[in-house]
Design a protein around this motif. Structure first.
Motif: not given
Length: 201
Positions: A92-114
């Motif tokens: 919601t925050h991203i879409l309210e503040n950034r237009k024209g995105l092609d996509g959003v990459l979702v990551l977790l904060g506890d996967q250090p091997f990414v």
């Protein structure tokens, strides 16, 4: 790829209370930084449009450890509602503040091997194919890290509870490109996980 990647935002979910760990796993030491610091560093190398981090439990403590000028830090006061709620909050925050995105990459904060190579591969695969989701293969299932096209933004906003994006990944299985990830899929939930992974890596 440098120009293409300007249309991708990264959303890192790090709001949990680490109840099984007994302390904030986001701040556990890992190499020359922390678990969360590692994923921040790796995601930054992919040169996304912006990097948004959703915090919840331990928010103030974690914020004190992050370079605030480089990332957008959000605090989800309802973080206890689960991963889905934090994901919807961040989108919601991203879409309210950034237009024209092609996509959003979702990551977790506890996967250090990414690492940056896997992130680069996800983005490259996303732009080279017509399907709307690139997700990480966990054998017979897929999960995050996952990159969602803008076609899914409205549905991501509607998520709640602790299922995260699992529902969408099940519902739209035919629109997913799964990527085999090896150790990328390892996360850290308990003190035993942490000690074992430290000893191995």
């Amino acid at each position: 790829m440098a120009d293409i990647k300007k249309n991708i935002a990264v959303l890192i979910l790090a709001a949990g209370s680490s109840s099984r760990m007994g302390r904030p796993k986001q701040l556990l030491p890992w190499k020359d930084t922390t678990l969360l610091g590692t994923i921040l560093k790796k995601s930054k190398l992919s040169c996304p449009t912006e990097i948004v981090v959703v915090l919840g439990a331990y928010a103030e403590r974690i914020k004190s450890e992050i370079e605030k000028d480089e990332y957008i830090l959000l605090v989800n006061k309802n973080w206890e509602s689960g991963l889905g709620g934090s994901l919807a909050f961040g989108i919601t925050h991203i879409l309210e503040n950034r237009k024209g995105l092609d996509g959003v990459l979702v990551l977790l904060g506890d996967q250090p091997f990414v690492d940056e190579d896997f992130i680069e591969t996800m983005i490259k695969t996303f732009y080279e194919n017509e399907k709307g989701i690139v997700a990480t293969s966990y054998g017979k299932k897929v999960g995050v890290p996952a990159l969602f096209s803008r076609d899914y933004f409205n549905e991501l906003i509607g998520l709640d509870g602790d299922s995260g994006a699992k529902f969408l990944l099940q519902e739209y299985e035919d629109d997913i490109i799964p990527l085999t990830a090896g150790t990328v899929t390892l996360d850290i939930d308990t003190p035993q996980d942490y000690e074992q992974l430290k000893s191995r890596y």
